[in-house]
Scaffold this motif. Structure first.
Motif, PDB file in Angstrom:
ATOM      1  N   ARG A  61       0.198  -1.142   1.546  1.00  0.00           N
ATOM      2  CA  ARG A  61      -0.184  -2.561   1.563  1.00  0.00           C
ATOM      3  C   ARG A  61       0.924  -3.420   0.949  1.00  0.00           C
ATOM      4  O   ARG A  61       1.230  -4.499   1.446  1.00  0.00           O
ATOM      5  CB  ARG A  61      -1.503  -2.784   0.819  1.00  0.00           C
ATOM      6  CG  ARG A  61      -2.715  -2.452   1.657  1.00  0.00           C
ATOM      7  CD  ARG A  61      -4.011  -2.956   1.027  1.00  0.00           C
ATOM      8  NE  ARG A  61      -4.272  -2.453  -0.318  1.00  0.00           N
ATOM      9  CZ  ARG A  61      -4.832  -1.273  -0.586  1.00  0.00           C
ATOM     10  NH1 ARG A  61      -5.215  -0.472   0.396  1.00  0.00           N
ATOM     11  NH2 ARG A  61      -5.028  -0.897  -1.828  1.00  0.00           N
ATOM     12  N   ALA A  62       1.530  -2.940  -0.117  1.00  0.00           N
ATOM     13  CA  ALA A  62       2.596  -3.703  -0.783  1.00  0.00           C
ATOM     14  C   ALA A  62       3.823  -3.861   0.116  1.00  0.00           C
ATOM     15  O   ALA A  62       4.529  -4.865   0.027  1.00  0.00           O
ATOM     16  CB  ALA A  62       2.981  -3.020  -2.098  1.00  0.00           C
ATOM     17  N   TRP A  63       4.072  -2.886   0.959  1.00  0.00           N
ATOM     18  CA  TRP A  63       5.248  -2.889   1.829  1.00  0.00           C
ATOM     19  C   TRP A  63       4.942  -3.355   3.256  1.00  0.00           C
ATOM     20  O   TRP A  63       5.834  -3.401   4.097  1.00  0.00           O
ATOM     21  CB  TRP A  63       5.851  -1.484   1.873  1.00  0.00           C
ATOM     22  CG  TRP A  63       6.774  -1.224   0.730  1.00  0.00           C
ATOM     23  CD1 TRP A  63       6.441  -0.910  -0.556  1.00  0.00           C
ATOM     24  CD2 TRP A  63       8.191  -1.274   0.780  1.00  0.00           C
ATOM     25  NE1 TRP A  63       7.562  -0.747  -1.311  1.00  0.00           N
ATOM     26  CE2 TRP A  63       8.666  -0.965  -0.512  1.00  0.00           C
ATOM     27  CE3 TRP A  63       9.116  -1.533   1.780  1.00  0.00           C
ATOM     28  CZ2 TRP A  63      10.018  -0.925  -0.825  1.00  0.00           C
ATOM     29  CZ3 TRP A  63      10.469  -1.490   1.482  1.00  0.00           C
ATOM     30  CH2 TRP A  63      10.907  -1.194   0.177  1.00  0.00           C
ATOM     31  N   ALA A  64       3.715  -3.683   3.565  1.00  0.00           N
ATOM     32  CA  ALA A  64       3.321  -4.002   4.947  1.00  0.00           C
ATOM     33  C   ALA A  64       4.162  -5.114   5.553  1.00  0.00           C
ATOM     34  O   ALA A  64       4.609  -5.003   6.700  1.00  0.00           O
ATOM     35  CB  ALA A  64       1.838  -4.359   5.011  1.00  0.00           C
ATOM     36  N   SER A  65       4.421  -6.169   4.824  1.00  0.00           N
ATOM     37  CA  SER A  65       5.216  -7.273   5.362  1.00  0.00           C
ATOM     38  C   SER A  65       6.651  -6.834   5.635  1.00  0.00           C
ATOM     39  O   SER A  65       7.226  -7.170   6.675  1.00  0.00           O
ATOM     40  CB  SER A  65       5.202  -8.457   4.391  1.00  0.00           C
ATOM     41  OG  SER A  65       5.985  -9.509   4.911  1.00  0.00           O
ATOM     42  N   VAL A  66       7.236  -6.071   4.717  1.00  0.00           N
ATOM     43  CA  VAL A  66       8.599  -5.566   4.923  1.00  0.00           C
ATOM     44  C   VAL A  66       8.632  -4.663   6.157  1.00  0.00           C
ATOM     45  O   VAL A  66       9.543  -4.768   6.990  1.00  0.00           O
ATOM     46  CB  VAL A  66       9.112  -4.811   3.675  1.00  0.00           C
ATOM     47  CG1 VAL A  66      10.456  -4.138   3.955  1.00  0.00           C
ATOM     48  CG2 VAL A  66       9.217  -5.754   2.486  1.00  0.00           C
ATOM     49  N   LEU A  67       7.651  -3.783   6.290  1.00  0.00           N
ATOM     50  CA  LEU A  67       7.603  -2.883   7.448  1.00  0.00           C
ATOM     51  C   LEU A  67       7.462  -3.663   8.743  1.00  0.00           C
ATOM     52  O   LEU A  67       8.099  -3.331   9.751  1.00  0.00           O
ATOM     53  CB  LEU A  67       6.467  -1.877   7.291  1.00  0.00           C
ATOM     54  CG  LEU A  67       6.695  -0.846   6.189  1.00  0.00           C
ATOM     55  CD1 LEU A  67       5.408  -0.099   5.891  1.00  0.00           C
ATOM     56  CD2 LEU A  67       7.811   0.095   6.547  1.00  0.00           C
ATOM     57  N   ASP A  68       6.667  -4.718   8.729  1.00  0.00           N
ATOM     58  CA  ASP A  68       6.541  -5.566   9.902  1.00  0.00           C
ATOM     59  C   ASP A  68       7.890  -6.208  10.245  1.00  0.00           C
ATOM     60  O   ASP A  68       8.276  -6.263  11.409  1.00  0.00           O
ATOM     61  CB  ASP A  68       5.475  -6.641   9.664  1.00  0.00           C
ATOM     62  CG  ASP A  68       5.311  -7.549  10.858  1.00  0.00           C
ATOM     63  OD1 ASP A  68       5.050  -7.026  11.970  1.00  0.00           O
ATOM     64  OD2 ASP A  68       5.450  -8.775  10.695  1.00  0.00           O
ATOM     65  N   HIS A  69       8.611  -6.669   9.238  1.00  0.00           N
ATOM     66  CA  HIS A  69       9.932  -7.264   9.466  1.00  0.00           C
ATOM     67  C   HIS A  69      10.931  -6.223   9.984  1.00  0.00           C
ATOM     68  O   HIS A  69      11.770  -6.537  10.837  1.00  0.00           O
ATOM     69  CB  HIS A  69      10.447  -7.940   8.201  1.00  0.00           C
ATOM     70  CG  HIS A  69       9.802  -9.251   7.941  1.00  0.00           C
ATOM     71  ND1 HIS A  69       8.603  -9.365   7.282  1.00  0.00           N
ATOM     72  CD2 HIS A  69      10.170 -10.508   8.274  1.00  0.00           C
ATOM     73  CE1 HIS A  69       8.267 -10.637   7.209  1.00  0.00           C
ATOM     74  NE2 HIS A  69       9.200 -11.353   7.806  1.00  0.00           N
ATOM     75  N   ILE A  70      10.848  -5.008   9.486  1.00  0.00           N
ATOM     76  CA  ILE A  70      11.724  -3.940   9.989  1.00  0.00           C
ATOM     77  C   ILE A  70      11.462  -3.716  11.476  1.00  0.00           C
ATOM     78  O   ILE A  70      12.401  -3.608  12.270  1.00  0.00           O
ATOM     79  CB  ILE A  70      11.527  -2.633   9.175  1.00  0.00           C
ATOM     80  CG1 ILE A  70      12.110  -2.795   7.774  1.00  0.00           C
ATOM     81  CG2 ILE A  70      12.147  -1.432   9.892  1.00  0.00           C
ATOM     82  CD1 ILE A  70      11.733  -1.683   6.811  1.00  0.00           C
ATOM     83  N   ASN A  71      10.194  -3.650  11.844  1.00  0.00           N
ATOM     84  CA  ASN A  71       9.849  -3.461  13.261  1.00  0.00           C
ATOM     85  C   ASN A  71      10.358  -4.618  14.114  1.00  0.00           C
ATOM     86  O   ASN A  71      10.927  -4.409  15.193  1.00  0.00           O
ATOM     87  CB  ASN A  71       8.334  -3.319  13.429  1.00  0.00           C
ATOM     88  CG  ASN A  71       7.813  -2.014  12.880  1.00  0.00           C
ATOM     89  OD1 ASN A  71       8.516  -1.013  12.843  1.00  0.00           O
ATOM     90  ND2 ASN A  71       6.577  -2.023  12.444  1.00  0.00           N
ATOM     91  N   THR A  72      10.169  -5.834  13.646  1.00  0.00           N
ATOM     92  CA  THR A  72      10.631  -7.006  14.387  1.00  0.00           C
ATOM     93  C   THR A  72      12.146  -7.007  14.499  1.00  0.00           C
ATOM     94  O   THR A  72      12.704  -7.282  15.573  1.00  0.00           O
ATOM     95  CB  THR A  72      10.142  -8.301  13.688  1.00  0.00           C
ATOM     96  OG1 THR A  72       8.720  -8.256  13.580  1.00  0.00           O
ATOM     97  CG2 THR A  72      10.557  -9.534  14.451  1.00  0.00           C
TER      98      THR A  72
END
Length: 177
Positions: free
Chosen positions: A140-151
């Motif tokens: 959950r803490a990294w979800a936004s970063v992971l989304d940005h990595i995917n994008t």
């Protein structure tokens, strides 16, 4: 009027049921699906490993006349930032960075191509393992970063495909025409 309302409600229920053919996904499931879609599983767009599959070092080093990035530079850039974030995720100190994002493109050479493809695939495997095995709090803490990595990966994969098309070497049987 009552009959129309009953029919409408029945159709609405059928439509809603048809839209929910898959069970609701967890955050981990969504992140893994998005991650694999940018890496190896073709869904809405061509994933990076499919885009670079079969590309030679010479093709990877070719640049369009407008001095845009080469396929190799783009793949190296994706690898660099995905590796940097994976190191942070795993509690390792990332490699030293000059602060100049251009350095994450220009470190590529034609001879490096096979190594860059292997490193990119390895870091993506590392991310898949990290997402699968992370505890829910960290995920959950990294979800936004992971989304940005995917994008970020999808964005640069689109650029890779554009350069392939400019060279006339994109195989449309792999996806996008």
């Amino acid at each position: 009027m009552k009959k129309i309302c009953v029919i409408y409600l029945m159709l609405a229920g059928l439509t809603a049921g048809a839209q929910q053919t898959k069970a609701p996904q967890t955050l981990r499931g969504v992140l893994l699906e998005q991650f694999r879609d940018t890496w190896v599983d073709q869904d809405w767009f061509v994933p990076v490993m499919k885009a670079v599959d079969g590309v030679t070092g010479k093709q990877a080093a070719w640049k369009p006349a407008d001095s845009a990035h080469s396929i190799g530079e783009l793949a190296y850039h994706i690898w660099y930032w995905n590796k940097e974030q994976l190191d942070k995720f795993n509690g390792r100190k990332p490699a030293a960075f000059s602060g100049d994002n251009n350095d994450t493109f220009t470190a590529f050479t034609e001879d490096d191509w096979p190594k860059v493809v292997a490193q990119l695939n390895d870091v993506m495997k590392g991310w898949e393992t990290a997402i699968r095995t992370a505890d829910d709090v960290k995920l959950r803490a990294w979800a936004s970063v992971l989304d940005h990595i995917n994008t970020h990966t999808a964005y640069h994969t689109g650029q890779i495909m554009y350069v392939l098309k400019l060279q006339g070497i994109w195989d449309s049987n792999k996806g996008v025409k």
